[in-house]
Design an enzyme around this catalytic site. Structure first.
Site, PDB file in Angstrom:
ATOM      1  N   ARG A 177     -61.218  45.801  15.310  1.00  0.00           N
ATOM      2  CA  ARG A 177     -61.121  46.368  16.539  1.00  0.00           C
ATOM      3  C   ARG A 177     -61.518  47.990  16.266  1.00  0.00           C
ATOM      4  NH1 ARG A 177     -60.236  42.001  18.326  1.00  0.00           N
ATOM      5  NH2 ARG A 177     -58.339  41.070  18.220  1.00  0.00           N
ATOM      6  N   CYS A 281     -45.785  49.849  14.047  1.00  0.00           N
ATOM      7  CA  CYS A 281     -44.819  48.996  13.448  1.00  0.00           C
ATOM      8  C   CYS A 281     -43.460  49.647  13.225  1.00  0.00           C
ATOM      9  CB  CYS A 281     -45.319  48.578  12.259  1.00  0.00           C
ATOM     10  SG  CYS A 281     -45.328  49.727  10.840  1.00  0.00           S
TER      11      CYS A 281
HETATM   12  P1  NAD Z   1     -53.431  41.226  13.140  1.00  0.00           P
HETATM   13  O1  NAD Z   1     -52.335  40.431  12.319  1.00  0.00           O
HETATM   14  O2  NAD Z   1     -54.040  40.623  14.282  1.00  0.00           O
HETATM   15  O3  NAD Z   1     -54.639  41.760  12.341  1.00  0.00           O
HETATM   16  C1  NAD Z   1     -54.317  42.133  10.906  1.00  0.00           C
HETATM   17  C2  NAD Z   1     -55.507  41.921  10.128  1.00  0.00           C
HETATM   18  O4  NAD Z   1     -55.512  40.579   9.936  1.00  0.00           O
HETATM   19  C3  NAD Z   1     -56.999  42.282  10.554  1.00  0.00           C
HETATM   20  O5  NAD Z   1     -57.897  42.810   9.961  1.00  0.00           O
HETATM   21  C4  NAD Z   1     -57.408  40.973  11.285  1.00  0.00           C
HETATM   22  O6  NAD Z   1     -59.045  40.964  11.121  1.00  0.00           O
HETATM   23  C5  NAD Z   1     -56.918  40.036  10.161  1.00  0.00           C
HETATM   24  N1  NAD Z   1     -56.805  38.750  10.874  1.00  0.00           N
HETATM   25  C6  NAD Z   1     -56.427  38.584  12.364  1.00  0.00           C
HETATM   26  N2  NAD Z   1     -56.249  37.075  12.482  1.00  0.00           N
HETATM   27  C7  NAD Z   1     -56.330  36.483  11.180  1.00  0.00           C
HETATM   28  C8  NAD Z   1     -56.694  35.068  10.946  1.00  0.00           C
HETATM   29  N3  NAD Z   1     -56.208  34.258  11.782  1.00  0.00           N
HETATM   30  N4  NAD Z   1     -56.728  34.717   9.689  1.00  0.00           N
HETATM   31  C9  NAD Z   1     -56.954  35.779   8.727  1.00  0.00           C
HETATM   32  N5  NAD Z   1     -56.907  37.188   9.048  1.00  0.00           N
HETATM   33  C10 NAD Z   1     -56.727  37.479  10.301  1.00  0.00           C
HETATM   34  O7  NAD Z   1     -52.524  42.574  13.353  1.00  0.00           O
HETATM   35  P2  NAD Z   1     -53.177  43.691  14.648  1.00  0.00           P
HETATM   36  O8  NAD Z   1     -53.046  43.314  15.780  1.00  0.00           O
HETATM   37  O9  NAD Z   1     -54.382  44.353  13.797  1.00  0.00           O
HETATM   38  O10 NAD Z   1     -51.936  44.900  14.043  1.00  0.00           O
HETATM   39  C11 NAD Z   1     -50.620  44.887  14.691  1.00  0.00           C
HETATM   40  C12 NAD Z   1     -49.678  44.298  13.807  1.00  0.00           C
HETATM   41  O11 NAD Z   1     -49.600  45.067  12.539  1.00  0.00           O
HETATM   42  C13 NAD Z   1     -48.196  44.406  14.463  1.00  0.00           C
HETATM   43  O12 NAD Z   1     -47.507  43.120  14.421  1.00  0.00           O
HETATM   44  C14 NAD Z   1     -47.472  45.532  13.739  1.00  0.00           C
HETATM   45  O13 NAD Z   1     -46.170  45.615  13.791  1.00  0.00           O
HETATM   46  C15 NAD Z   1     -48.066  45.321  12.305  1.00  0.00           C
HETATM   47  N6  NAD Z   1     -48.033  46.518  11.725  1.00  0.00           N
HETATM   48  C16 NAD Z   1     -46.977  46.483  10.501  1.00  0.00           C
HETATM   49  C17 NAD Z   1     -47.160  47.370   9.576  1.00  0.00           C
HETATM   50  C18 NAD Z   1     -46.056  47.636   8.759  1.00  0.00           C
HETATM   51  O14 NAD Z   1     -46.224  48.095   7.780  1.00  0.00           O
HETATM   52  N7  NAD Z   1     -45.044  46.617   8.566  1.00  0.00           N
HETATM   53  C19 NAD Z   1     -47.929  48.554   9.855  1.00  0.00           C
HETATM   54  C20 NAD Z   1     -48.545  48.355  10.800  1.00  0.00           C
HETATM   55  C21 NAD Z   1     -48.804  47.378  11.779  1.00  0.00           C
END
Ligand code: NAD
Length: 499
Positions: A177, A281
């Protein structure tokens, strides 16, 4: 239309898979760039380059490696405005918030300049007669990181700074994104003196992630993102014998005790609930006032503050409180959950539905929402909304409030607002959540402590940054050495103490 690239072996390289994703300007809704989505062959190429470059980097002495990070800090400060602008343009957050994103990454880079101290190892002189024993921490080799959209500068730096300081090569697969800032960071690391191939950026989606998960040369995977993907990556990565740490979603509760300073609590909730459009998060998404009187006082304080919030594009200046959410799909998901809250009987005290901004009608803006009388069985309570929506769950006692937070499946962050030191201390001791704030709504630990949640918010044993990062990105080798002053004849067959 700008076509973004990968960053491989020190050069921008066009994607070859033929697949692309749209990168939006969330404020206008326009597609501003196309990002290539890597195939497994492109991951193979990155791993080959990394594996060739890593041994020399691993053998470079730690203070020389740290000097690259020192220079990188200078360059981040030099380019702060440029990085923040690129970040806001793709993510949508305000410029001051984008600078905070870079700054919180930069602080971990600063911490990693101390890597020589962290990598010193251990030594026991005369562990047995004529025997010395020492442990050293060695790099893993080729490491990979998969990062979310919401902190496109900070989280990549949380991973690659310690990995590289420890002597590893690192392959970053950032969120599709908002991939521009990660690419800029890789360029800056090279300008700081990092050898080519030690930090590479491969853009992509599930196909690239799956290639990383199954690549035999990749030794470790760091992931931050949503919980279902965290669980998938943890399970698959571990099954493939990799060292894996995954950080997932959150539903952070803030307990407001009757003795709390209600203005302070309301101000805290506004920043923590609506800042960055709730796309953090560590955002507070559930307020838990203790007692109906506390709840009424809190709602009275919150409503006028929420009504004053200024929602707008990052270009509108410093008085904007928060910007658009990241995509039209994210906006639709938030709207669907808000509707479910109404349908399931929560009281929508501030209704942000139908929000539209003149001149930005196609942008992904979401108005602020406040729910009262939310109950644990409602979807808006169970699910992470990741938008500017604050739910209020009324608890009758402190114990009810504590149980509520403890029973939720997520355990990333939490806070308690009170003037009672005993209640605060009890809360900090008993709560099953990884990061706790006492009159602090977003208790993100600083670089030299570690960051990580509990329960379904984190998978793996070690946290991000702080001393844990040096454990995650190295493995221990322990050497037992005896220099003979006269070797005794015959072997020793017993497993015995060295006395
Ligand atoms: P997301 O899970 O959609 O994506 C994260 C990463 O995973 C991206 O690089 C994406 O390309 C990849 N991805 C997405 N779908 C996938 C799949 N089916 N298989 C393999 N890889 C895949 O998350 P997002 O929307 O980018 O971020 C928001 C989320 O991240 C929220 O749930 C938030 O709480 C969490 N977050 C957690 C922390 C923490 O430290 N706990 C910090 C920041 C964000």
């Amino acid at each position: 239309m700008q076509e973004l690239t990968h960053y491989l072996g020190g050069a921008h390289v066009n994607g070859t898979s033929g697949r692309f994703a749209d990168v939006f300007n969330p404020a206008t809704g326009e597609v501003q760039a196309k990002v290539p989505l890597a195939s497994s062959e492109e991951i193979d190429k990155a791993v080959e380059i990394a594996a060739t470059a890593q041994p020399a980097w691993g053998a470079t002495n730690p203070q020389r490696r740290a000097r690259v990070l020192m220079k990188f800090v200078d360059l981040l400060n030099r380019d702060m405005d440029k990085l923040a602008e690129a970040l806001s343009r793709e993510h949508g957050k305000t410029l001051p918030d984008a600078k905070g994103d870079v700054q919180r990454g930069l602080e971990v880079v600063e911490y990693c300049i101390g890597a020589p101290q962290m990598l010193k190892g251990e030594f026991t002189d005369s562990a047995g007669p004529g025997i010395d024993m020492y442990s050293m921490r060695q790099p893993l080799g080729v490491c990979a990181g998969i990062t979310p959209f919401n902190f496109p500068a900070m989280i990549p730096m949380w991973m690659f700074a310690p990995a590289i300081a420890c002597g590893n090569a690192f392959i970053l697969k950032p969120s599709e994104r908002d991939p521009s800032v990660p690419l800029m960071l890789a360029e800056l690391m090279e300008e700081a003196g990092l050898p080519k191939g030690i930090l590479q950026v491969v853009n992509g989606d599930k196909a690239a992630v799956d290639a990383i998960l199954h690549h035999p040369v990749i030794q470790s995977i760091g992931f931050v993102g949503s919980t279902p993907i965290a669980e998938y990556i943890y399970g698959t990565g571990c099954a493939n014998g990799k060292r894996v740490q995954c950080f997932g979603g959150a539903k952070n509760h803030m307990i407001v005790m009757p003795d709390a300073d209600m203005d302070q609590a309301a101000d805290a909730l506004i920043g923590a609930g609506y800042g960055a459009a709730g796309e953090r998060c560590m955002a507070i998404s559930v307020a838990v006032p203790v007692g109906d009187e506390t709840a009424d006082r809190l709602i009275d304080k919150l409503v006028p503050r929420i009504e004053k919030l200024k929602v707008g594009p990052y270009t509108a200046g410093d008085d904007v409180d928060y910007g658009p959410v990241v995509t039209a799909a994210a906006k639709a998901n938030i709207e669907r959950l808000v509707q479910s809250g109404v349908d399931q009987g929560a009281k929508l005290v501030v209704d942000g539905r139908g929000f539209s901004l003149q001149g930005y009608e196609d942008g992904f803006f979401v108005g602020p929402h406040l729910f009262d009388h939310v109950t644990p069985e409602m979807d808006i309570y169970k699910k992470e909304i990741f938008g500017p929506v604050l739910s209020t769950v009324r608890a009758q006692t402190y114990e009810d409030a504590l149980s509520l937070a403890m029973d939720h499946e997520y355990g990333n962050g939490t806070a308690i607002f009170t003037r009672d030191g005993d209640a605060a201390r009890d809360f900090a001791n008993r709560i099953n959540i990884g990061m706790v704030g006492i009159n602090v709504p977003i208790p993100v630990p600083l670089a030299y402590h570690t960051f990580g949640g509990w329960k379904k918010s984190a998978f793996g044993d070690l946290n991000q940054h702080g001393p844990d990062a040096f454990k995650f990105y190295t493995r221990t080798k322990t050497i037992t050495s005896r220099w003979p002053s006269g070797i005794k004849e015959g072997g020793e067959f017993n497993f015995k103490a060295m006395d």
